[in-house]
Design a protein around this motif. Structure first.
Motif, PDB file in Angstrom:
ATOM      1  N   LYS A 254      21.897  58.377  39.292  1.00 25.99           N
ATOM      2  CA  LYS A 254      22.688  58.690  40.479  1.00 25.99           C
ATOM      3  C   LYS A 254      23.041  57.383  41.224  1.00 25.99           C
ATOM      4  CE  LYS A 254      22.054  60.867  44.776  1.00 25.99           C
ATOM      5  NZ  LYS A 254      20.888  60.432  45.486  1.00 25.99           N
ATOM      6  N   ASN A 255      22.049  56.520  41.320  1.00 24.01           N
ATOM      7  CA  ASN A 255      22.283  55.227  41.968  1.00 24.01           C
ATOM      8  C   ASN A 255      23.322  54.398  41.223  1.00 24.01           C
ATOM      9  OD1 ASN A 255      20.410  55.826  43.867  1.00 24.01           O
ATOM     10  ND2 ASN A 255      18.787  54.548  43.012  1.00 24.01           N
ATOM     11  N   ILE A 256      23.244  54.455  39.901  1.00 25.28           N
ATOM     12  CA  ILE A 256      24.186  53.684  39.099  1.00 25.28           C
ATOM     13  C   ILE A 256      25.609  54.153  39.376  1.00 25.28           C
ATOM     14  CG2 ILE A 256      24.984  53.372  36.709  1.00 25.28           C
ATOM     15  CD1 ILE A 256      22.021  53.055  35.919  1.00 25.28           C
ATOM     16  N   LYS A 257      25.750  55.442  39.512  1.00 26.18           N
ATOM     17  CA  LYS A 257      27.081  55.995  39.789  1.00 26.18           C
ATOM     18  C   LYS A 257      27.614  55.502  41.141  1.00 26.18           C
ATOM     19  CE  LYS A 257      29.472  60.334  39.252  1.00 26.18           C
ATOM     20  NZ  LYS A 257      29.353  61.780  39.420  1.00 26.18           N
ATOM     21  N   THR A 258      26.759  55.576  42.138  1.00 29.21           N
ATOM     22  CA  THR A 258      27.164  55.113  43.470  1.00 29.21           C
ATOM     23  C   THR A 258      27.495  53.621  43.448  1.00 29.21           C
ATOM     24  OG1 THR A 258      25.386  56.549  44.231  1.00 29.21           O
ATOM     25  CG2 THR A 258      26.483  55.201  45.898  1.00 29.21           C
ATOM     26  N   MET A 259      26.604  52.857  42.835  1.00 33.73           N
ATOM     27  CA  MET A 259      26.780  51.408  42.861  1.00 33.73           C
ATOM     28  C   MET A 259      28.003  50.965  42.079  1.00 33.73           C
ATOM     29  SD  MET A 259      22.903  49.974  42.712  1.00 33.73           S
ATOM     30  CE  MET A 259      23.205  48.229  42.950  1.00 33.73           C
ATOM     31  N   THR A 260      28.284  51.680  40.988  1.00 37.27           N
ATOM     32  CA  THR A 260      29.457  51.320  40.201  1.00 37.27           C
ATOM     33  C   THR A 260      30.718  51.456  41.054  1.00 37.27           C
ATOM     34  OG1 THR A 260      28.348  51.983  38.177  1.00 37.27           O
ATOM     35  CG2 THR A 260      30.735  51.842  38.089  1.00 37.27           C
ATOM     36  N   LYS A 261      30.768  52.510  41.836  1.00 41.48           N
ATOM     37  CA  LYS A 261      31.900  52.690  42.752  1.00 41.48           C
ATOM     38  C   LYS A 261      31.993  51.518  43.724  1.00 41.48           C
ATOM     39  CE  LYS A 261      34.179  56.741  43.888  1.00 41.48           C
ATOM     40  NZ  LYS A 261      34.189  58.153  44.253  1.00 41.48           N
ATOM     41  N   GLN A 262      30.818  51.109  44.230  1.00 39.23           N
ATOM     42  CA  GLN A 262      30.790  50.009  45.180  1.00 39.23           C
ATOM     43  C   GLN A 262      31.216  48.681  44.534  1.00 39.23           C
ATOM     44  OE1 GLN A 262      26.641  50.787  46.400  1.00 39.23           O
ATOM     45  NE2 GLN A 262      27.383  50.805  48.502  1.00 39.23           N
ATOM     46  N   VAL A 263      30.784  48.499  43.295  1.00 44.13           N
ATOM     47  CA  VAL A 263      31.161  47.263  42.601  1.00 44.13           C
ATOM     48  C   VAL A 263      32.661  47.273  42.328  1.00 44.13           C
ATOM     49  CG1 VAL A 263      30.830  45.835  40.553  1.00 44.13           C
ATOM     50  CG2 VAL A 263      28.881  46.999  41.555  1.00 44.13           C
ATOM     51  N   GLU A 264      33.187  48.437  41.999  1.00 45.67           N
ATOM     52  CA  GLU A 264      34.635  48.531  41.746  1.00 45.67           C
ATOM     53  C   GLU A 264      35.428  48.147  42.990  1.00 45.67           C
ATOM     54  OE1 GLU A 264      35.144  51.764  38.155  1.00 45.67           O
ATOM     55  OE2 GLU A 264      34.905  52.518  40.204  1.00 45.67           O
ATOM     56  N   ALA A 265      34.855  48.435  44.147  1.00 46.07           N
ATOM     57  CA  ALA A 265      35.545  48.108  45.397  1.00 46.07           C
ATOM     58  C   ALA A 265      35.762  46.608  45.553  1.00 46.07           C
ATOM     59  CB  ALA A 265      34.760  48.647  46.587  1.00 46.07           C
ATOM     60  N   THR A 266      34.910  45.806  44.936  1.00 49.94           N
ATOM     61  CA  THR A 266      35.067  44.360  45.073  1.00 49.94           C
ATOM     62  C   THR A 266      36.351  43.861  44.428  1.00 49.94           C
ATOM     63  OG1 THR A 266      33.948  43.879  42.974  1.00 49.94           O
ATOM     64  CG2 THR A 266      32.566  43.972  44.949  1.00 49.94           C
ATOM     65  N   GLY A 267      36.869  44.638  43.486  1.00 47.14           N
ATOM     66  CA  GLY A 267      38.052  44.190  42.746  1.00 47.14           C
ATOM     67  C   GLY A 267      37.689  43.209  41.649  1.00 47.14           C
ATOM     68  N   ASN A 268      36.425  43.094  41.331  1.00 46.52           N
ATOM     69  CA  ASN A 268      36.009  42.146  40.291  1.00 46.52           C
ATOM     70  C   ASN A 268      36.547  42.544  38.921  1.00 46.52           C
ATOM     71  OD1 ASN A 268      34.686  40.565  42.077  1.00 46.52           O
ATOM     72  ND2 ASN A 268      32.627  41.134  41.433  1.00 46.52           N
ATOM     73  N   SER A 269      36.771  41.514  38.114  1.00 47.77           N
ATOM     74  CA  SER A 269      37.449  41.730  36.833  1.00 47.77           C
ATOM     75  C   SER A 269      36.446  41.967  35.708  1.00 47.77           C
ATOM     76  CB  SER A 269      38.314  40.515  36.511  1.00 47.77           C
ATOM     77  OG  SER A 269      37.545  39.326  36.468  1.00 47.77           O
ATOM     78  N   TYR A 270      35.629  42.990  35.859  1.00 48.87           N
ATOM     79  CA  TYR A 270      34.621  43.271  34.839  1.00 48.87           C
ATOM     80  C   TYR A 270      35.172  44.109  33.690  1.00 48.87           C
ATOM     81  CZ  TYR A 270      31.224  41.575  38.219  1.00 48.87           C
ATOM     82  OH  TYR A 270      30.524  40.796  39.091  1.00 48.87           O
ATOM     83  N   ALA A 271      34.574  43.859  32.529  1.00 46.96           N
ATOM     84  CA  ALA A 271      34.903  44.656  31.345  1.00 46.96           C
ATOM     85  C   ALA A 271      33.981  45.869  31.352  1.00 46.96           C
ATOM     86  CB  ALA A 271      34.692  43.824  30.080  1.00 46.96           C
TER      87      ALA A 271
END
Length: 807
Positions: free
Chosen positions: A101-118
């Motif tokens: 559940k945490n991973i799901k929340t955090m992934t959303k938060q990381v996506e907000a950064t606009g970082n160019s992750y694969a």
RNA sequence: GCCCGGGUGGCGGAAUGGUAUACGCGCAACACUUAAAAUGUUGUGAGCGCAAGCUCAUGUGGGUUCGACUCCCACCUCGGGCACCA
């Protein structure tokens, strides 16, 4: 029109995701660059410290991508660990459910950064598809004798009757009940990292890592060169083997000390006349709690082994033998020769127990050396004395000679200990070993992997110190892989540092069910070119990952020996009050709130701008307004974009290209942003801004503010956007290059110094000669006044900068 | 105790032997406004001076140099790491 970051950021976040522009084709990279951030623990909340790790380094990755590199920048989660168990106990949710559940929340938060992750390469360590390979690697280490089981001390709370993790011991006490924690010896698994000590030390020198980090690793490995010597025991065949870095002081030995746990103590039992006393001391030092050790005033303790004497091999002198806990069983040979005249600890011990002190090294040779009573030990090297035929030689040179004289040998010892990987915990990788009554201890067959974690409700370790897994009969009971008879599984799980020691390899192929990682793919992408993360992992994580890499190399599984070619650390962001952020202090900076208020680009830019990256520092809530204004001004500047480029701006533009490029390369993000601000300040003074100039400016800004630059790039007609495809994104556009010609032309302020003091500044053309500069200076009124008619004795000219006149 | 790394305006910081205080925050004045906010313009290390300008200032004290935040020596102080490793 005002800059509406909300809709713009949402639009591009979705577009990038759909078009997969940040997912490199792993097959055949032409110019690979593996950029890695330390994967976070999924605590459930992405704090500003994560942003600070991830965002500026993403700016680096983005520039590299625009420079034409095939950039792999993956992301994942270090998902095993104690907090999940604690949450489970507190809220009654299973660790896995809580973690995912945490991973799901955090992934959303990381996506907000606009970082160019694969994102397609994601790794989550608590899934069987990952930890299966932890088990497989364990088996490989086991096969090579690099994983072994032995009695090792664990933290034990006598009140809770449970093993505690290091994090659960607070100031030597149990975090739950405040009882003093003791050490309890239990059978545990270790990895033989010490076998790699020399290579781990030697290979540091070629790494592009912060010097401080390398130094800390060196200290941790702790190489020390010395001699191994043997002391005989009177009326016995037994010998005491000692390790010393000062064989030159051998003639100054006045007693020997064994660690209380030393096996020889038991061996001499028959001869020892005060055995009761000895045994009491041994018992006491064994049960010595953490608390004791912390409180210790460094007062030495010990007991003489009465009835036994050792023989100094250099002069056959008989000396007393002691046991004392200032000698560590785990280092060297667990025994020392004591030279109180030349060692601080031995000196202190000798003083307390009134043992003889014999000086054998003096500062300089004197004809009549009456050895005065030493008030403190003499620790330096010098000239040998009181040592028969070695008298008068330099102590450094005597080291070899004396060692040879007594038949000792030179050895290198390391401080590094083997890595204890056993955890008596639930939420980790089960160790793939079974115990059969008939066949003994056996590794699980590889085809049986993964040994999956069973569901469990109670996560507390058992009263006998075993892991909670021992309570699950279905898990515990199994068949012997050899005789198929009844057998029991190992119930310890692995330290989570095992997970993070090779995840960078797994990123290439996170779903591969046949192999941990693929040699060919690894060859194409590894080692990691740029690794970015906190300095708190300086020692353990980085050392363990290097150890695994060297092991894989030795096994022929990969073709490189060091996992991380370059390493950078981010600093720590403190609360606005300059204190470490914590919920109880109420000084926590919330990135989600900042994004909602200012937009991700602004937060990104401010993180890059606020401080020197490796330094960090306090968060200034007003400071972010500066970069927010900067972005608003760029948005407005777009209106001035016309056809005509002014020549005036060209030198500054090229200077800025160079500065931004160099600064991002060197992780000097703060000055890169400031140079962009300087450029904008100048652009705003222009009547109209050339389209080319503005586009170059946008490209330079793109790594920092990916959303706004993409939007403006699109408005200028560069980005092609259909409902499914993105063409010509600024983030894959070609990074600008500068023309050195423009850096060498134009005007500059020639600074004139007279006797070292600045007296005048004159506008001059770049490239003028010393004579031209001198003539300009001598014609200047201010310089004339400063010279006061005196003649110039010396002239120093620094090209395009300064002229210094000395009178 | 030992080993590292720092100390620069009111604040975050810039400058690694060559214009100290870039860039930003804050502050002040002015413009716009009925007003405020926002925005824009100008100023902003300290002292002296009407001014041109002069003097002082990068933790403290000394040194090297035409020139030192930068290099060397000693000390003060803050932060990090290790801690009986023979």
């Amino acid at each position: 029109m005002k800059y509406n970051f909300k809709t713009i950021e949402k639009k591009w976040r979705e577009t990038w995701k759909k078009s997969k522009i940040y997912e490199p084709k792993l097959g055949n990279p032409k110019k690979k660059l593996y950029h890695l951030v330390m994967f976070p623990y999924p605590s459930g909340d992405l704090h500003i410290g994560h942003w600070y790790n991830f965002v500026p380094s993403d700016a680096y990755a983005r520039m590299k991508r625009m420079q034409g590199y095939d950039v792999l920048s993956p992301f994942g989660y270090d998902a095993f660990g104690l907090p999940a168990e604690n949450a489970a106990i507190k809220r009654g949710i299973h660790p896995k459910i809580w973690t995912m559940k945490n991973i799901k929340t955090m992934t959303k938060q990381v996506e907000a950064t606009g970082n160019s992750y694969a994102w397609n390469q994601m790794v989550i360590t608590c899934l069987p598809e990952y930890y299966k390979w932890n088990q497989w690697i364990f088996l490989q280490l086991y096969k090579k004798g690099l994983a072994y089981k032995t009695k090792a001390p664990a933290n034990w709370c006598p009140s809770c009757k449970t093993v505690l993790a290091n994090e659960q011991v607070v100031e030597g006490k149990c975090e739950r009940c405040d009882t003093v924690v003791v050490k309890k010896d239990i059978e545990q698994w270790l990895f033989k990292i010490t076998k790699f000590a020399d290579r781990l030390l030697k290979d540091l020198k070629d790494l592009d890592w912060p010097e401080k980090t390398k130094l800390m690793q060196r200290n941790w490995i702790g190489e020390s060169k010395g001699a191994e010597l043997e002391f005989g025991i009177v009326d016995s065949e037994e010998k005491i083997k000692v390790f010393t870095t000062r064989p030159d002081t051998l003639f100054g030995v006045t007693y020997a000390v064994l660690a209380p746990e030393h096996a020889l103590v038991e061996g001499l039992k028959e001869k020892i006349t005060n055995w009761k006393e000895v045994e009491k001391y041994r018992e006491k030092s064994k049960n010595r709690s953490e608390q004791d050790r912390l409180d210790e005033t460094k007062e030495k303790t010990g007991v003489e082994l009465k009835g036994v004497r050792a023989v100094n091999p250099a002069n056959q002198e008989r000396i007393s033998i002691w046991i004392a806990d200032y000698v560590l069983a785990t280092y060297g040979t667990g025994a020392i020769m004591a030279v109180p005249a030349h060692d601080e600890r031995d000196f202190e011990f000798a003083k307390k127990f009134d043992l003889p002190v014999k000086q054998v090294i003096i500062e300089e040779e004197v004809s009549n050396n009456k050895s005065a009573l030493l008030e403190s030990p003499f620790l330096e090297s010098g000239v040998i004395t009181n040592s028969t035929k070695f008298n008068g030689t330099q102590s450094e040179e005597a080291k070899q000679a004396i060692t040879k004289f007594v038949g000792g040998k030179f050895v290198t010892r390391y401080r590094l200990r083997d890595w204890l990987i056993s955890r008596q915990r639930y939420w980790g990788t089960p160790i793939p070993i079974v115990y059969c009554k008939e066949c003994g201890m056996l590794p699980v067959l590889e085809k049986e992997l993964p040994i999956a974690l069973p569901p469990l409700k109670d996560f507390k370790p058992a009263e006998d110190g075993r892991s909670p897994l021992a309570r699950n009969k279905k898990f515990l009971k199994t068949k012997c892989p050899q005789c198929s008879g009844p057998a029991e599984r190992e119930t310890d799980t692995m330290d989570t540092f095992v997970d993070s020691s090779w995840y960078f390899l797994r990123y290439l192929d996170p779903k591969n069910s046949k192999k941990a990682f693929d040699k060919e793919k690894a060859k194409k992408w590894l080692p990691v070119d740029m690794y970015v993360g906190g300095a708190e992992h300086t020692v353990l994580h980085l050392l363990y990952a290097r150890f695994f890499t060297k092991f894989f190399f030795d096994e022929g599984m990969i073709e490189f020996e060091e996992p991380f070619t370059a390493l950078r650390h981010q600093g720590t962001i403190l609360g606005p009050d300059g204190q470490k952020m914590s919920k109880s202090k109420g000084n926590v900076v919330d990135p989600d709130g900042l994004v909602a208020e200012f937009g991700a680009d602004t937060v990104r830019l401010y993180l890059c701008f606020m401080s020197e990256y490796s330094q960090g520092g306090p968060w200034n809530p007003k400071g972010i307004l500066g970069v927010a204004r900067f972005l608003e001004r760029i948005w407005k500047a777009k209106e001035k974009v016309g056809k005509k480029d002014s020549n005036e701006i060209t030198p500054l533009l090229h200077k800025t290209i160079k500065k931004v490029t160099d600064d991002i390369q060197n992780f000097k993000f703060n000055t890169a942003v400031s140079s962009l601000m300087i450029l904008l300040n100048e652009l705003e003074k222009q009547e109209s801004i050339g389209k080319d100039t503005f586009e170059t400016f946008l490209k330079l800004l793109a790594p920092f503010a990916p959303f706004m630059t993409e939007e403006l790039w699109y408005e200028l007609g560069n980005t092609k956007l259909t409902s499914t495809k993105l063409g010509g994104s600024i983030h894959i556009a070609k990074w600008p290059s500068y023309n050195p010609k423009f850096l060498e032309e134009g005007e500059f302020d020639l600074v004139i110094q007279v006797n070292g003091k600045v007296r005048s500044k004159i506008k001059a053309e770049k490239g003028i000669t010393e004579d031209e500069a001198k003539n300009l200076a001598l014609a200047d009124e201010k310089v004339k006044t400063a010279l006061g008619g005196k003649s110039v004795k010396k002239v120093i000219y620094i090209k395009d900068r300064l002229l210094s006149l000395v009178v």
